[in-house]
Design a protein around this motif. Sequence first.
Motif, short mmCIF file in Angstrom:
data_model
loop_
_atom_site.label_atom_id
_atom_site.label_comp_id
_atom_site.label_asym_id
_atom_site.label_seq_id
_atom_site.Cartn_x
_atom_site.Cartn_y
_atom_site.Cartn_z
N ASN A 35 -28.39 76.05 -32.22
CA ASN A 35 -27.93 75.63 -30.89
C ASN A 35 -27.92 76.84 -29.96
OD1 ASN A 35 -25.46 77.01 -31.35
ND2 ASN A 35 -24.59 75.20 -32.32
N SER A 36 -27.48 76.62 -28.74
CA SER A 36 -27.56 77.67 -27.72
C SER A 36 -26.69 78.89 -28.02
CB SER A 36 -27.21 77.10 -26.34
OG SER A 36 -25.94 76.49 -26.38
N SER A 37 -25.69 78.72 -28.89
CA SER A 37 -24.87 79.88 -29.25
C SER A 37 -25.60 80.81 -30.22
CB SER A 37 -23.54 79.42 -29.87
OG SER A 37 -23.78 78.77 -31.10
N PRO A 98 -19.93 69.65 -33.42
CA PRO A 98 -20.82 70.23 -32.42
C PRO A 98 -21.05 71.72 -32.65
CG PRO A 98 -18.66 69.77 -31.46
CD PRO A 98 -18.63 69.23 -32.86
N SER A 99 -20.16 72.37 -33.39
CA SER A 99 -20.36 73.80 -33.64
C SER A 99 -21.06 73.97 -34.99
CB SER A 99 -19.02 74.53 -33.66
OG SER A 99 -18.18 73.98 -34.65
N ALA A 166 -27.97 72.44 -25.08
CA ALA A 166 -26.62 72.67 -24.53
C ALA A 166 -26.18 71.50 -23.65
CB ALA A 166 -26.61 73.97 -23.73
N ILE A 167 -27.10 70.97 -22.85
CA ILE A 167 -26.79 69.83 -21.98
C ILE A 167 -26.45 68.60 -22.82
CG2 ILE A 167 -27.78 68.19 -20.31
CD1 ILE A 167 -29.39 70.63 -19.19
N LEU A 169 -25.37 68.45 -25.94
CA LEU A 169 -24.12 68.60 -26.69
C LEU A 169 -22.90 68.57 -25.77
CD1 LEU A 169 -24.98 71.29 -29.40
CD2 LEU A 169 -25.24 68.83 -29.50
N ARG A 170 -23.09 68.99 -24.53
CA ARG A 170 -21.97 69.08 -23.59
C ARG A 170 -21.67 67.74 -22.93
NH1 ARG A 170 -17.83 69.88 -21.09
NH2 ARG A 170 -17.47 71.36 -19.42
N PHE A 171 -22.74 67.02 -22.56
CA PHE A 171 -22.55 65.84 -21.70
C PHE A 171 -22.83 64.50 -22.40
CE2 PHE A 171 -23.51 69.35 -18.76
CZ PHE A 171 -22.34 69.33 -18.02
N HIS A 175 -24.23 65.42 -31.40
CA HIS A 175 -23.82 66.64 -32.08
C HIS A 175 -25.07 67.38 -32.53
CE1 HIS A 175 -19.70 65.27 -32.00
NE2 HIS A 175 -20.07 64.13 -32.56
#
Length: 197
Positions: A35-37, A98-99, A166-167, A169-171, A175
């Motif tokens: 993911n983006s992290s 999600p993480s 990121a979009i 997972l955020r909106f 997951h």
Amino acid sequence: MESFGLYLQLGLEHITDVNGYDHILFILALMASFNSSSLKQVLILVTAFTLGHSVTLALSTLDVVSIDADLIETLIPVTILIVCISNLFNLGQAKGSPSYMKAKRPIKRYYFEATIFGLIHGLGFSNYLKSLLGSEEQIWEPLLAFNLGLEIGQVIIVLICLLLNAIMLRFTMWHQRDWNLFLSGGAFVSALIILVN
């Protein structure tokens, strides 16, 4: 230096060309579990792929290595299928979190896969580059520029994909597990179509 810029652009255009989407599929499959992290890990992963394909691209362009083009065209979708299957084994790790990126495969194994499969993809790139280098007396500068163009193109693809990740997972209710399944499943089906055609 004008030649360097030309081959840089050609490398960038080649990797982002939707007609040669098999390499894009491989990059997407390779990063589906991230993911983006995990930006730093993904960039290292893409660079490992670049190092792999740079070696065989150089060896093939210099006529040190010669492998049947049809075999390479068969092996490229096979590399995508292997990565996708491997990704799907990681789905159980997410459990809806999600993480997600505590994958079963250690990160070094991802780097190893990217480098080894990069060797195969480099042979695929070489046919295109050889046709371009016909009139060139010195090939090292065009070779370097072409590889840099490929790397820049890959990084652009990765950044767009991570932004979409990121979009999502955020909106949405998605997951990382869903994202992995979506990218890996889509790449798997597409690679299978390439393989049987």
